[in-house]
Design a protein around this motif. Structure first.
Motif, PDB file in Angstrom:
ATOM      1  N   ILE A 161       0.841  -1.200   0.000  1.00 37.98           N
ATOM      2  CA  ILE A 161       0.000   0.000   0.000  1.00 37.98           C
ATOM      3  C   ILE A 161       0.878   1.253   0.000  1.00 37.98           C
ATOM      4  CG2 ILE A 161      -0.286  -0.008   2.556  1.00 37.98           C
ATOM      5  CD1 ILE A 161      -3.264   0.925   1.919  1.00 37.98           C
ATOM      6  N   THR A 162       0.415   2.312  -0.669  1.00 37.67           N
ATOM      7  CA  THR A 162       1.173   3.575  -0.704  1.00 37.67           C
ATOM      8  C   THR A 162       0.679   4.503   0.415  1.00 37.67           C
ATOM      9  OG1 THR A 162      -0.321   4.781  -2.179  1.00 37.67           O
ATOM     10  CG2 THR A 162       1.362   3.428  -3.236  1.00 37.67           C
ATOM     11  N   GLY A 163       1.275   5.695   0.461  1.00 34.96           N
ATOM     12  CA  GLY A 163       0.865   6.689   1.451  1.00 34.96           C
ATOM     13  C   GLY A 163      -0.139   7.678   0.868  1.00 34.96           C
ATOM     14  N   GLY A 164      -0.320   8.795   1.557  1.00 35.64           N
ATOM     15  CA  GLY A 164      -1.223   9.852   1.082  1.00 35.64           C
ATOM     16  C   GLY A 164      -2.500   9.934   1.889  1.00 35.64           C
ATOM     17  N   THR A 165      -3.209  11.042   1.730  1.00 30.78           N
ATOM     18  CA  THR A 165      -4.428  11.245   2.541  1.00 30.78           C
ATOM     19  C   THR A 165      -5.545  10.285   2.139  1.00 30.78           C
ATOM     20  OG1 THR A 165      -5.103  12.996   1.038  1.00 30.78           O
ATOM     21  CG2 THR A 165      -4.091  13.706   3.068  1.00 30.78           C
ATOM     22  N   THR A 166      -5.636   9.954   0.845  1.00 25.90           N
ATOM     23  CA  THR A 166      -6.717   9.068   0.406  1.00 25.90           C
ATOM     24  C   THR A 166      -6.553   7.688   1.051  1.00 25.90           C
ATOM     25  OG1 THR A 166      -6.616  10.248  -1.686  1.00 25.90           O
ATOM     26  CG2 THR A 166      -7.951   8.248  -1.635  1.00 25.90           C
ATOM     27  N   MET A 167      -5.323   7.185   0.997  1.00 23.38           N
ATOM     28  CA  MET A 167      -5.049   5.866   1.598  1.00 23.38           C
ATOM     29  C   MET A 167      -5.293   5.912   3.116  1.00 23.38           C
ATOM     30  SD  MET A 167      -4.183   3.685  -0.684  1.00 23.38           S
ATOM     31  CE  MET A 167      -5.248   4.467  -1.852  1.00 23.38           C
ATOM     32  N   PHE A 171      -3.097   1.763  -4.245  1.00 22.33           N
ATOM     33  CA  PHE A 171      -2.316   2.994  -4.394  1.00 22.33           C
ATOM     34  C   PHE A 171      -3.138   4.231  -4.686  1.00 22.33           C
ATOM     35  CE2 PHE A 171      -2.208   3.460  -9.107  1.00 22.33           C
ATOM     36  CZ  PHE A 171      -2.642   2.212  -9.503  1.00 22.33           C
ATOM     37  N   GLY A 172      -2.533   5.374  -4.323  1.00 25.52           N
ATOM     38  CA  GLY A 172      -3.155   6.662  -4.589  1.00 25.52           C
ATOM     39  C   GLY A 172      -2.568   7.275  -5.853  1.00 25.52           C
ATOM     40  N   ILE A 173      -3.287   8.228  -6.411  1.00 26.91           N
ATOM     41  CA  ILE A 173      -2.811   8.970  -7.588  1.00 26.91           C
ATOM     42  C   ILE A 173      -2.944  10.445  -7.213  1.00 26.91           C
ATOM     43  CG2 ILE A 173      -3.262   9.496 -10.027  1.00 26.91           C
ATOM     44  CD1 ILE A 173      -4.727   6.728 -10.149  1.00 26.91           C
ATOM     45  N   GLY A 174      -1.917  11.234  -7.531  1.00 25.43           N
ATOM     46  CA  GLY A 174      -1.992  12.637  -7.138  1.00 25.43           C
ATOM     47  C   GLY A 174      -1.728  13.588  -8.287  1.00 25.43           C
ATOM     48  N   HIS A 231       4.766  19.155  -2.223  1.00 21.41           N
ATOM     49  CA  HIS A 231       4.634  18.461  -0.939  1.00 21.41           C
ATOM     50  C   HIS A 231       5.940  17.738  -0.594  1.00 21.41           C
ATOM     51  CE1 HIS A 231       2.958  15.847   2.136  1.00 21.41           C
ATOM     52  NE2 HIS A 231       3.398  14.804   1.461  1.00 21.41           N
ATOM     53  N   ARG A 232       6.576  17.200  -1.626  1.00 15.35           N
ATOM     54  CA  ARG A 232       7.823  16.453  -1.403  1.00 15.35           C
ATOM     55  C   ARG A 232       9.046  17.356  -1.369  1.00 15.35           C
ATOM     56  NH1 ARG A 232       5.872  11.825  -4.870  1.00 15.35           N
ATOM     57  NH2 ARG A 232       5.000  10.505  -3.252  1.00 15.35           N
ATOM     58  N   LYS A 233       8.804  18.650  -1.503  1.00 15.98           N
ATOM     59  CA  LYS A 233       9.884  19.626  -1.488  1.00 15.98           C
ATOM     60  C   LYS A 233      10.951  19.317  -2.532  1.00 15.98           C
ATOM     61  CE  LYS A 233       9.164  21.332   3.162  1.00 15.98           C
ATOM     62  NZ  LYS A 233       7.915  20.645   3.420  1.00 15.98           N
ATOM     63  N   ALA A 293       0.211  14.209 -13.486  1.00 11.40           N
ATOM     64  CA  ALA A 293      -0.070  13.173 -12.485  1.00 11.40           C
ATOM     65  C   ALA A 293       1.181  12.685 -11.795  1.00 11.40           C
ATOM     66  CB  ALA A 293      -0.739  11.981 -13.161  1.00 11.40           C
ATOM     67  N   GLU A 294       0.990  12.156 -10.608  1.00 15.46           N
ATOM     68  CA  GLU A 294       2.082  11.516  -9.880  1.00 15.46           C
ATOM     69  C   GLU A 294       1.581  10.210  -9.299  1.00 15.46           C
ATOM     70  OE1 GLU A 294       4.764  10.279  -6.723  1.00 15.46           O
ATOM     71  OE2 GLU A 294       2.618  10.587  -6.640  1.00 15.46           O
ATOM     72  N   ALA A 295       2.364   9.169  -9.487  1.00 24.10           N
ATOM     73  CA  ALA A 295       2.089   7.890  -8.832  1.00 24.10           C
ATOM     74  C   ALA A 295       3.417   7.182  -8.700  1.00 24.10           C
ATOM     75  CB  ALA A 295       1.125   7.042  -9.649  1.00 24.10           C
ATOM     76  N   PHE A 296       3.661   6.530  -7.577  1.00 19.65           N
ATOM     77  CA  PHE A 296       4.914   5.805  -7.320  1.00 19.65           C
ATOM     78  C   PHE A 296       6.137   6.675  -7.594  1.00 19.65           C
ATOM     79  CE2 PHE A 296       1.791   2.548  -8.711  1.00 19.65           C
ATOM     80  CZ  PHE A 296       1.656   1.913  -7.495  1.00 19.65           C
ATOM     81  N   ARG A 297       6.049   7.936  -7.214  1.00 16.22           N
ATOM     82  CA  ARG A 297       7.140   8.904  -7.386  1.00 16.22           C
ATOM     83  C   ARG A 297       7.549   9.119  -8.844  1.00 16.22           C
ATOM     84  NH1 ARG A 297      11.114  10.461  -2.692  1.00 16.22           N
ATOM     85  NH2 ARG A 297      10.864  12.386  -3.812  1.00 16.22           N
ATOM     86  N   SER A 350     -10.521  17.428  -9.381  1.00 17.88           N
ATOM     87  CA  SER A 350      -9.161  17.818  -9.769  1.00 17.88           C
ATOM     88  C   SER A 350      -8.262  16.616 -10.055  1.00 17.88           C
ATOM     89  CB  SER A 350      -8.533  18.659  -8.666  1.00 17.88           C
ATOM     90  OG  SER A 350      -8.335  17.843  -7.534  1.00 17.88           O
ATOM     91  N   LYS A 351      -8.689  15.419  -9.658  1.00 17.51           N
ATOM     92  CA  LYS A 351      -7.854  14.240  -9.902  1.00 17.51           C
ATOM     93  C   LYS A 351      -8.160  13.573 -11.246  1.00 17.51           C
ATOM     94  CE  LYS A 351      -5.638  13.286  -5.750  1.00 17.51           C
ATOM     95  NZ  LYS A 351      -5.815  12.240  -4.750  1.00 17.51           N
ATOM     96  N   ALA A 352      -9.223  14.024 -11.936  1.00 13.55           N
ATOM     97  CA  ALA A 352      -9.642  13.342 -13.167  1.00 13.55           C
ATOM     98  C   ALA A 352      -8.506  13.245 -14.182  1.00 13.55           C
ATOM     99  CB  ALA A 352     -10.844  14.048 -13.777  1.00 13.55           C
TER     100      ALA A 352
HETATM  101  O1  F6P Z   1       2.576   9.761  -1.537  1.00  6.59           O
HETATM  102  C1  F6P Z   1       1.917   8.602  -1.895  1.00  6.59           C
HETATM  103  C2  F6P Z   1       0.818   8.858  -2.897  1.00  6.59           C
HETATM  104  O2  F6P Z   1       0.118   7.665  -3.133  1.00  6.59           O
HETATM  105  C3  F6P Z   1       1.297   9.467  -4.202  1.00  6.59           C
HETATM  106  O3  F6P Z   1       1.890   8.551  -5.087  1.00  6.59           O
HETATM  107  C4  F6P Z   1       0.040  10.107  -4.717  1.00  6.59           C
HETATM  108  O4  F6P Z   1       0.301  11.093  -5.681  1.00  6.59           O
HETATM  109  C5  F6P Z   1      -0.481  10.694  -3.443  1.00  6.59           C
HETATM  110  O5  F6P Z   1      -0.090   9.834  -2.396  1.00  6.59           O
HETATM  111  C6  F6P Z   1      -1.928  10.997  -3.394  1.00  6.59           C
HETATM  112  O6  F6P Z   1      -2.114  11.731  -2.234  1.00  6.59           O
HETATM  113  P1  F6P Z   1      -3.522  12.187  -1.705  1.00  6.59           P
HETATM  114  O7  F6P Z   1      -4.318  10.959  -1.505  1.00  6.59           O
HETATM  115  O8  F6P Z   1      -3.186  12.883  -0.439  1.00  6.59           O
HETATM  116  O9  F6P Z   1      -4.092  13.102  -2.748  1.00  6.59           O
END
Ligand code: F6P
Length: 256
Positions: A62-68, A155-158, A166-168, A184-188, A225-227
């Motif tokens: 599992i990845t990080g982020g607010t959605t997860m 996983f989340g998508i940002g 956010h990652r500075k 988009a960002e996913a898996f860095r 905004s994620k579409a």
């Molecule tokens: O940092 C992990 C991550 O899954 C990123 O890959 C993704 O872009 C982001 O979290 C999504 O974050 P949030 O759910 O906070 O929008």
């Protein structure tokens, strides 16, 4: 809910599934970024999806982020017992908000599912030299091998720029992302609207190519905004599961 409303959601789910080549689309009523109710329904939706799919000896990354973080927070505790269930973080930790780290979320998911967990106790933004050294540490190598064989990834998508800030990431990287119109960002990894990777930070953990090989992939993202970001990462979603809210679903379908 009124029947015609549910029917409309089901129709949209079918359309998303067809157009994005998914195994299944799940659309949550409301807005995932704003409505507490939608966050709760995400927890329940994932929990029942997992219940359908989990068997003994399953490993989930599992990845990080607010959605997860929200998803796992609102998940009910599983009533089932899954023998030898393991949860792994897709990567190390980054940023000051420990509650949003993949490690923290992996621990909470394991607790909700009554499984075991392992954590990747390294920062997520190391230099090239440190990464090469650390990758060869037996303990890390072992965990990376396990990640390579995981049965499932959630996983989340940002949004590209939001995540980069956010990652500075240094200013040159922010400029590059803007110049290359990353959305988009996913898996860095950062993707443009055509789905090409325009920039990637070096990683210890799951990268897109590795993710594509994981048998069960569950992507979760919400908000209008994620579409664009979801569409840009569609190569990761092939034959996978996509959980979105109504706002994102409608915006995606308008694009297609
Ligand atoms: O940092 C992990 C991550 O899954 C990123 O890959 C993704 O872009 C982001 O979290 C999504 O974050 P949030 O759910 O906070 O929008």
């Amino acid at each position: 809910l009124p029947l015609h409303y549910l029917e409309a959601l089901t129709r949209q789910e079918e359309e998303l599934k067809e157009k994005l080549g998914l195994k299944r689309a799940i659309i949550l009523k409301g807005n995932l970024e704003q409505d507490e109710e939608t966050k709760t329904s995400l927890g329940f939706a994932v929990s029942s999806l997992l219940e359908e799919m989990l068997t003994a000896h399953t490993t989930i990354a599992i990845t990080g982020g607010t959605t997860m973080a929200n998803m796992v927070h609102y998940m009910p505790k599983s009533q089932q017992h899954y023998e030898n269930l393991h949860v792994l973080p897709a990567r190390g930790s980054v940023g000051q908000r420990v509650e949003l780290h993949a490690n923290t979320i992996a621990v909470e998911l394991a607790n909700k599912l009554g499984g075991m967990y392992e954590i990747l106790t390294i920062p997520d933004n190391l230099s090239h030299q440190s990464i090469s050294l650390i990758k060869n540490e037996p303990q890390i190598e072992k965990l990376l091998q396990k990640l390579g064989k995981t049965d499932m990834i959630i996983f989340g998508i940002g949004n590209a720029l939001k995540m980069a800030k956010h990652r500075k990431e240094p200013q040159e990287v922010l400029n590059l992302l803007e110049q290359k119109t990353a959305v988009a960002e996913a898996f860095r990894h950062y993707f443009n609207a055509e789905g090409q990777v325009v920039y990637a930070s070096e990683v210890i953990g799951v990268a897109p190519d590795m993710a594509k090989k994981i048998p069960i992939r569950i992507a979760v993202a919400g908000g209008k905004s994620k579409a664009e970001a979801i569409l840009a990462t569609r190569s990761l979603l092939q034959e996978g599961y996509l959980i979105v809210d109504e706002d994102a679903a409608t915006a995606i379908l308008n694009h297609l």
